[in-house]
Scaffold this motif. Structure first.
Motif, PDB file in Angstrom:
ATOM      1  N   ARG A   1       0.851  -1.177   0.000  1.00 50.91           N
ATOM      2  CA  ARG A   1       0.000   0.000   0.000  1.00 50.91           C
ATOM      3  C   ARG A   1       0.896   1.239   0.000  1.00 50.91           C
ATOM      4  O   ARG A   1       1.860   1.311   0.758  1.00 50.91           O
ATOM      5  N   MET A   2       0.539   2.192  -0.843  1.00 46.98           N
ATOM      6  CA  MET A   2       1.231   3.481  -0.816  1.00 46.98           C
ATOM      7  C   MET A   2       0.220   4.581  -1.074  1.00 46.98           C
ATOM      8  O   MET A   2      -0.460   4.586  -2.104  1.00 46.98           O
ATOM      9  N   ASN A   3       0.124   5.499  -0.132  1.00 48.66           N
ATOM     10  CA  ASN A   3      -0.726   6.678  -0.271  1.00 48.66           C
ATOM     11  C   ASN A   3       0.137   7.921  -0.154  1.00 48.66           C
ATOM     12  O   ASN A   3       0.850   8.103   0.837  1.00 48.66           O
ATOM     13  N   ASN A   4       0.075   8.755  -1.184  1.00 44.29           N
ATOM     14  CA  ASN A   4       0.780  10.030  -1.215  1.00 44.29           C
ATOM     15  C   ASN A   4      -0.288  11.124  -1.291  1.00 44.29           C
ATOM     16  O   ASN A   4      -0.996  11.242  -2.296  1.00 44.29           O
ATOM     17  N   PHE A   5      -0.435  11.900  -0.242  1.00 43.57           N
ATOM     18  CA  PHE A   5      -1.587  12.794  -0.151  1.00 43.57           C
ATOM     19  C   PHE A   5      -1.163  14.150   0.409  1.00 43.57           C
ATOM     20  O   PHE A   5      -0.107  14.285   1.034  1.00 43.57           O
ATOM     21  N   GLY A   6      -1.984  15.135   0.187  1.00 43.22           N
ATOM     22  CA  GLY A   6      -1.683  16.464   0.701  1.00 43.22           C
ATOM     23  C   GLY A   6      -2.507  17.526   0.023  1.00 43.22           C
ATOM     24  O   GLY A   6      -3.513  17.244  -0.644  1.00 43.22           O
ATOM     25  N   GLY A   7      -2.043  18.758   0.151  1.00 43.01           N
ATOM     26  CA  GLY A   7      -2.761  19.873  -0.453  1.00 43.01           C
ATOM     27  C   GLY A   7      -2.021  21.172  -0.258  1.00 43.01           C
ATOM     28  O   GLY A   7      -1.048  21.264   0.503  1.00 43.01           O
ATOM     29  N   VAL A   8      -2.462  22.204  -0.984  1.00 41.30           N
ATOM     30  CA  VAL A   8      -1.903  23.544  -0.882  1.00 41.30           C
ATOM     31  C   VAL A   8      -3.045  24.548  -0.834  1.00 41.30           C
ATOM     32  O   VAL A   8      -4.144  24.300  -1.358  1.00 41.30           O
ATOM     33  N   ILE A   9      -2.778  25.688  -0.225  1.00 40.74           N
ATOM     34  CA  ILE A   9      -3.724  26.791  -0.228  1.00 40.74           C
ATOM     35  C   ILE A   9      -2.940  28.070   0.009  1.00 40.74           C
ATOM     36  O   ILE A   9      -1.962  28.086   0.765  1.00 40.74           O
ATOM     37  N   GLY A  10      -3.321  29.127  -0.667  1.00 45.73           N
ATOM     38  CA  GLY A  10      -2.632  30.396  -0.508  1.00 45.73           C
ATOM     39  C   GLY A  10      -3.424  31.531  -1.110  1.00 45.73           C
ATOM     40  O   GLY A  10      -4.309  31.332  -1.952  1.00 45.73           O
ATOM     41  N   GLY A  11      -3.122  32.729  -0.670  1.00 46.59           N
ATOM     42  CA  GLY A  11      -3.820  33.903  -1.178  1.00 46.59           C
ATOM     43  C   GLY A  11      -3.399  35.152  -0.434  1.00 46.59           C
ATOM     44  O   GLY A  11      -2.375  35.161   0.279  1.00 46.59           O
ATOM     45  N   PRO A  12      -4.189  36.225  -0.548  1.00 46.31           N
ATOM     46  CA  PRO A  12      -3.873  37.453   0.183  1.00 46.31           C
ATOM     47  C   PRO A  12      -4.324  37.367   1.632  1.00 46.31           C
ATOM     48  O   PRO A  12      -5.202  36.576   1.983  1.00 46.31           O
ATOM     49  N   VAL A  13      -3.694  38.153   2.487  1.00 49.49           N
ATOM     50  CA  VAL A  13      -4.172  38.290   3.862  1.00 49.49           C
ATOM     51  C   VAL A  13      -5.362  39.247   3.833  1.00 49.49           C
ATOM     52  O   VAL A  13      -5.210  40.440   3.552  1.00 49.49           O
TER      53      VAL A  13
END
Length: 915
Positions: free
Chosen positions: A286-298
């Motif tokens: 089994r191999m799970n490669n997971f994640g995410g990104v988020i970005g923007g202005p303050v």
């Protein structure tokens, strides 16, 4: 004043000037730039035009002014897409959009302004040329879209380094053993050693310290782009090899995010041969490669609107990997552990074993008969039917068997196959990583950003014995703080602080009842603990699986880095002057003890080749080999680096740019924090036979002899003469062709693993190795092989040492390249690359004997060998009689490389890119 005093005074003065002279001085810029020339329709240059470069995602802008020759340069720009606007009275405003700034590269944008009012504007679209027209450095940039879209096993960007001309996959010390490389790739570029590559993250240090691997490997979703530079012609950069810099992603004026999970499993996998033969099912995977990104202005409603000035970005990535193993092993059967050595694990008869305690002349046994020359004829009594009575078992061996063999009984039986054990325990890898970045426009002239990266990798590698596994833990931290201040259109100051930490553990642990039970059974001569862990001990019987006990700890290694750079444009010249200071603290230590049990002690002395059995020797507790480490063997050290440079890029003509620079580096050899560096200086000894301690050097108080230090703290003399000149040029033959070249001198990076040469040596520690034990008489047992852990009770020794007068290794690099734009967005580059390494590090065996008769190391005037080893007729001495075998590091190797390198690159367009 001495020469060294003059040099140190000059360095100190230069440091003070750089730190306090304001915006005329102060390392290493790692952003991109936009350069160009502004003319009118007739071809006349236009001085005094205002050039505004604006990031199309964040709207942060910078103004510069064209010089008397119509040239302009906007430096220290974050990678991304920019618009370039030119304004000048009596001319229409010119806007060039979609100008891509790449990491560590200068993008050339030449502009032609039409006559008219500044209220009128002309917008120009289309890509800028791929040609490099400002320097002779060889480099390539891989942008975000290509990083994310190319198929990368494990989503690891380092695999893309193999696409670079002159790159070849290579292995670094500790790869996969101490350092978890997972899906990562190490490369050697243009003939340089792979440990001379320099990884940076947002312009600051990003290397694993001791073995010189990469440090943080950001998720591909957190990378804006990365660049690889070789044959660098700018004095801003140190270290030969490849300079691999990663630019992290930033937030923009729009809120963006994504999430993912990549899955692999064993659904369509086939079983392997050995598992089928052992009637074991297909290994689970089994191999799970997971994640995410988020970005923007303050942006806080009704409180703060950070668009165009305040931005944030966050990324997380995790990996969960599990694959069952198929490790085969050989362990003693229950019958064997009870003393029945009639059959081996394949069912074959075991050679006749003999009772060493019946050897003639041993203890109260009758004396041996002698031959015609008076030499004793050794004889022993055989064990009847190869059965050893349990009353002869050594208690230490019995406990060790309980720990490792009884708990790992045979589980596999194939006629004729000695492998009677299969371990299907899963190999697991768990990783977690996150990156946080914030960018702030403080004023129109002052921008700052900060980024924090955190990574943890934990791997479990099963071994032959199911209860045993190597546990590996790698922790990395990385911080970058950056400030860029524009004093005026021609002067820019950049300051960066970097912090990098790496902490590596590798080892295995005892099943119950543990190491203390061995000590209770009578084991002596080993320290009970090593940095909080039970001392690892392997009692290896010849032909059987080992327990693979080992403990290693590297870190936490901490690097603090300060970089300052001032760019000043004046006429045809663009000056960069700067400094880099780095403090590195490094800790490295490991512990093991290996005892080997061979057939000699239980063989017939008159027929050793076909009699005896290693497991019999083990059950009786009679080793043939034993080694150990006692004392303080740690490398716990600090080094400071002071580097300075000045660079002048001269646009001599509209077609020709010259690059001149010089860099000075003073890098300290590591100083042991507690003055425990020691070694052996072979130049002090000429094979004498009277002084036991001649040649040994120590940097602190010698508690064994009660003497003060007899050498400097770092043992090796400092090297003050490391000047590194650089030269490069770029000549634009026409609008589609450039000729580029350069030459530079580069000094090697920190001597980290190399400096382990001075750890673990007498009088602070001893690695003691005894061979040829119990060959004739069973005199060396668990209780007396090593009777004490007192350093004063053992002969002085050194495992490794070094040259006290070494100089810092350096590399010369040169190149000549032609770039040709074959078509729009299609570039061909062909060139010659040469490198020459000088004074490269090299470990050699420094005390091997010349050919001779008899046992190596005999005669033995200082008693380094076990008693009775040397015969009167032996004549096989080592060059240095008061020390045994050891290796020494000399900066003496040289290397040469000549290569023809070609590259075809197509810029990403219409969904297609090519490299």
């Amino acid at each position: 004043m001495s020469l060294r005093g003059v040099q140190w005074a000059a360095i100190t003065t230069l440091s003070l000037v750089i730190l306090f002279s304001g915006p005329s001085l102060l390392g290493q810029t790692t952003n991109g730039s936009i350069v160009g020339n502004v003319k009118d329709p007739s071809g006349a240059v236009l001085p005094g035009a205002t050039i505004t470069v604006s990031n199309e995602d964040t709207k942060i802008s910078r103004d510069v002014t064209t010089s008397q020759t119509g040239d302009f340069s906007a430096s220290n720009l974050l990678p991304g897409s920019y618009s370039v606007t030119a304004k000048l009275a009596a001319f229409k405003t010119l806007i060039r959009s979609g100008v891509v700034v790449r990491l560590n590269q200068a993008t050339t944008v030449d502009l032609v302004m039409d006559l008219g009012s500044t209220t009128q504007s002309v917008e120009v679209t289309g890509t800028v040329p791929l040609l490099q027209t400002t320097e002779g450095t060889i480099g390539h940039v891989v942008e975000q879209r290509r990083i994310q879209n190319l198929p990368l096993n494990g989503r690891d960007f380092t695999q893309l380094t193999l696409l670079i001309p002159g790159a070849a996959q290579a292995s670094l010390p500790g790869t996969g053993f101490f350092v978890i490389n997972a899906f990562g790739t190490s490369v050697a570029v243009s003939g340089n050693r792979p440990d001379q590559n320099n990884f940076t993250l947002d312009g600051t240090y990003n290397n694993e310290t001791f073995f010189k691997h990469f440090g943080i490997r950001p998720s591909v979703d957190a990378i804006e782009e990365f660049s690889i530079q070789t044959n660098i012609t700018s004095a801003r950069y140190g270290v030969g090899g490849a300079h691999i810099d990663i630019a992290s992603r930033t937030g923009t004026n729009a809120l963006h995010g994504s999430a993912y999970n990549f899955l692999r499993n064993d659904a369509v996998d086939a079983n392997d041969f050995f598992r089928n033969a052992s009637n074991v099912k297909k290994p689970a995977f089994r191999m799970n490669n997971f994640g995410g990104v988020i970005g923007g202005p303050v942006w806080l409603p009704k409180v703060y609107d950070g668009r165009n000035k305040s931005f944030w970005f966050f990324n997380y990535e995790g990996l969960r990997f599990s694959r069952e193993s198929s490790a085969l092993g050989i362990v003693p059967t229950a019958a064997m552990l009870n003393g029945d050595l009639s059959k081996d694990t394949a069912g074959n008869p075991i050679p006749q074993i003999f009772n060493p305690f019946t050897t003639c002349g041993f203890g109260t046994n009758p004396a041996c008969a002698t031959d015609a020359n008076g030499n004793p004829i050794l004889t022993r009594q055989p064990f009847t039917n190869n059965q050893i009575p349990s009353t002869l078992f050594d208690p230490v061996s019995s406990v060790y068997s309980q720990i490792f063999y009884v708990s790992n009984p045979p589980n596999r039986s194939i006629p004729g196959d000695p492998n009677n054990l299969i371990n299907t325990r899963a190999n697991t890898l768990h990783t977690n990583q996150y990156n946080i970045r914030g960018d702030q426009k403080i004023t129109d002239k002052w921008n700052m950003f900060g980024r924090w990266s955190w990574s943890k990798l934990n791997q479990i590698q099963p071994l032959s014995l199911p209860t045993q596994a190597w546990s590996q833990l790698n922790n990395f931290r990385n911080l970058t703080l950056s400030s860029t201040y524009v004093f005026n259109p021609t002067t820019v100051f950049e300051f960066r602080y970097g912090y990098a930490l790496d902490n590596i553990f590798f080892g295995s642990s005892y099943p119950p009842p543990g190491f203390q039970a061995l000590l209770n059974a009578g084991l002596k001569g080993l320290p009970p603990k090593f940095i909080g862990f039970d001392t690892p001990l392997n009692l290896d019987s010849e032909g059987f699986s080992t327990a693979n006990m080992f403990v290693f700890h590297n870190g936490p290694d901490k690097n603090h880095q300060i970089i300052g750079n001032v760019m000043k444009a004046r006429g045809r010249h663009t000056f960069n002057v700067g400094t880099e200071f780095k403090r590195t603290r490094m800790f490295h230590d490991g512990q093991f003890a290996n005892w080997a049990f061979r057939s000699d002690p239980t063989s017939d002395p008159q027929n050793r080749g076909t009699t005896g059995y290693g497991l019999a020797s083990y059950l009786l507790g009679i080793p043939s080999h034993a080694d150990r480490i006692i004392g303080n063997a740690a490398l716990d050290a600090v080094a400071l680096n002071y580097h300075y440079y000045i660079q002048d890029d001269i646009k001599l003509t509209p077609k020709l740019t010259l690059n001149f620079g010089i860099r000075y580096e003073y890098s300290e050899w590591f100083k042991f924090r507690f003055n425990t560096a020691a070694g052996y200086d072979s130049s002090l000894d000429n094979g004498q036979t009277t002084d036991r301690y001649l040649g040994f050097v120590w940097s602190g108080y010698n508690y064994v002899l009660g003497l003060p230090a007899n050498t400097r703290r770092e043992i090796t003399d400092p090297d003050w003469n490391n000047f590194a000149p650089r030269f490069g040029f770029a000549y634009r033959l026409n609008d589609r062709t450039t000729l580029r070249g350069g030459y530079g001198v580069f000094y090697a990076g920190l001597m980290t693993w190399e400096w382990s040469q001075f750890r673990g040596n007498w009088p602070y520690a001893v690695t003691q190795t005894l061979d040829g034990l119990n060959r004739d008489f069973p005199t060396s047992r668990y209780s007396n092989v090593f009777p004490s852990i007192d350093l004063g009770s053992v002969p002085p020794s050194a495992t490794h040492s070094g040259n006290r007068h070494d100089r810092w290794p350096y590399i010369q690099e040169w190149n000549l390249h032609v770039q040709r734009e074959l078509a729009k967005d299609l570039l061909l580059e062909v060139g010659y690359v040469g490198t020459k390494g000088t004074k490269l590090s090299s470990f050699i065996s420094n005390n091997d004997p010349r050919p001779g008769d008899g046992t190596v190391g005999c005669p033995d005037p200082f008693g380094l060998l076990p008693a009775g080893t040397c015969l009167p007729t032996d004549n096989h001495p080592r060059p240095h009689r008061n020390i045994g075998p050891y290796s020494s590091n000399f900066m003496a190797n040289n290397s040469r490389y000549h290569g023809l390198q070609t590259k075809v690159e197509r810029r990403f367009a219409s969904g297609l890119s090519l490299l």
